[in-house]
Design a protein around this motif. Sequence first.
Motif, PDB file in Angstrom:
ATOM      1  N   LYS A  86      27.158  31.022  16.453  1.00 59.30           N
ATOM      2  CA  LYS A  86      26.736  29.954  15.527  1.00 59.30           C
ATOM      3  C   LYS A  86      27.440  28.638  15.823  1.00 59.30           C
ATOM      4  CE  LYS A  86      23.921  32.612  13.416  1.00 59.30           C
ATOM      5  NZ  LYS A  86      22.631  32.722  14.060  1.00 59.30           N
ATOM      6  N   GLU A  92      24.184  25.832  22.969  1.00 57.36           N
ATOM      7  CA  GLU A  92      22.949  25.070  23.126  1.00 57.36           C
ATOM      8  C   GLU A  92      22.938  24.249  24.408  1.00 57.36           C
ATOM      9  OE1 GLU A  92      20.002  22.315  20.415  1.00 57.36           O
ATOM     10  OE2 GLU A  92      22.079  22.581  19.776  1.00 57.36           O
ATOM     11  N   TRP A 103      25.539  26.835  18.533  1.00 56.83           N
ATOM     12  CA  TRP A 103      24.179  26.407  18.162  1.00 56.83           C
ATOM     13  C   TRP A 103      24.213  25.812  16.759  1.00 56.83           C
ATOM     14  CZ3 TRP A 103      20.189  26.796  21.636  1.00 56.83           C
ATOM     15  CH2 TRP A 103      20.426  27.573  22.770  1.00 56.83           C
ATOM     16  N   TYR A 151      21.875  33.161  21.119  1.00 53.71           N
ATOM     17  CA  TYR A 151      21.853  32.436  19.837  1.00 53.71           C
ATOM     18  C   TYR A 151      22.716  33.093  18.756  1.00 53.71           C
ATOM     19  CZ  TYR A 151      17.583  31.415  22.417  1.00 53.71           C
ATOM     20  OH  TYR A 151      16.685  31.172  23.413  1.00 53.71           O
ATOM     21  N   ASP A 206      22.577  23.671  15.149  1.00 50.81           N
ATOM     22  CA  ASP A 206      21.305  23.495  14.448  1.00 50.81           C
ATOM     23  C   ASP A 206      20.721  24.793  13.922  1.00 50.81           C
ATOM     24  OD1 ASP A 206      21.474  20.795  14.942  1.00 50.81           O
ATOM     25  OD2 ASP A 206      20.188  20.852  16.718  1.00 50.81           O
ATOM     26  N   LEU A 207      21.265  25.923  14.389  1.00 55.75           N
ATOM     27  CA  LEU A 207      20.768  27.230  13.944  1.00 55.75           C
ATOM     28  C   LEU A 207      21.582  27.811  12.796  1.00 55.75           C
ATOM     29  CD1 LEU A 207      19.933  29.020  17.303  1.00 55.75           C
ATOM     30  CD2 LEU A 207      18.388  27.777  15.792  1.00 55.75           C
ATOM     31  N   ARG A 208      22.626  27.125  12.404  1.00 53.10           N
ATOM     32  CA  ARG A 208      23.465  27.638  11.313  1.00 53.10           C
ATOM     33  C   ARG A 208      22.675  27.741  10.025  1.00 53.10           C
ATOM     34  NH1 ARG A 208      28.581  23.858  12.334  1.00 53.10           N
ATOM     35  NH2 ARG A 208      29.273  24.815  14.247  1.00 53.10           N
ATOM     36  N   ASP A 209      22.988  28.761   9.272  1.00 50.42           N
ATOM     37  CA  ASP A 209      22.308  28.975   7.978  1.00 50.42           C
ATOM     38  C   ASP A 209      22.782  27.986   6.944  1.00 50.42           C
ATOM     39  OD1 ASP A 209      22.451  32.513   8.457  1.00 50.42           O
ATOM     40  OD2 ASP A 209      20.925  31.110   9.077  1.00 50.42           O
TER      41      ASP A 209
END
Length: 157
Positions: free
Chosen positions: A149, A56, A152, A146, A154-157
């Motif tokens: 993980k 990020e 990023w 992206y 904030d994009l983690r599931d």
Amino acid sequence: MRMTWTDFWALIATLDGVATHASCQRLTEELSRRPVPDIIGFAERHAEALYRLDQEKFGALPVADMTGRSGSPFPQSADGFLYARCAVVAAGQAVWEGVFFNVDKFSPYTSTERDGEWLLYVPEEAYELATAKEWDRETQYCFESYSNKDGWPDLRD
């Protein structure tokens, strides 16, 4: 994997710091003269180098030479970020390592003038030149924007 990081960066050095069509063609031809495991190893190292840059702190940087209509910073697209990461790799080991310590050193590579897209095709084209077969291989690391993980959060599931 036979390709060491030292071997990978030595091959990248043949680009003279930029991933132009001509420099990537030279690299493709050099790589195609090596054993197939070296070509595959280069692809793996390249994918890992791009994956490590997929963070990020780099992807959130604006495009260096563009602004929005109101003069606001213009965000990188997913493809633009991938090509910027390729440009950083093409610039060589010292640049690649340096951006991790100083995010500002990544900024010049977000320029539309520093597009490193041609570097993406080197392993596939080298393999096809060497074997006369189509490249049908996935690398261990996904280099698409992206996909890292950890880079990023904030994009983690």
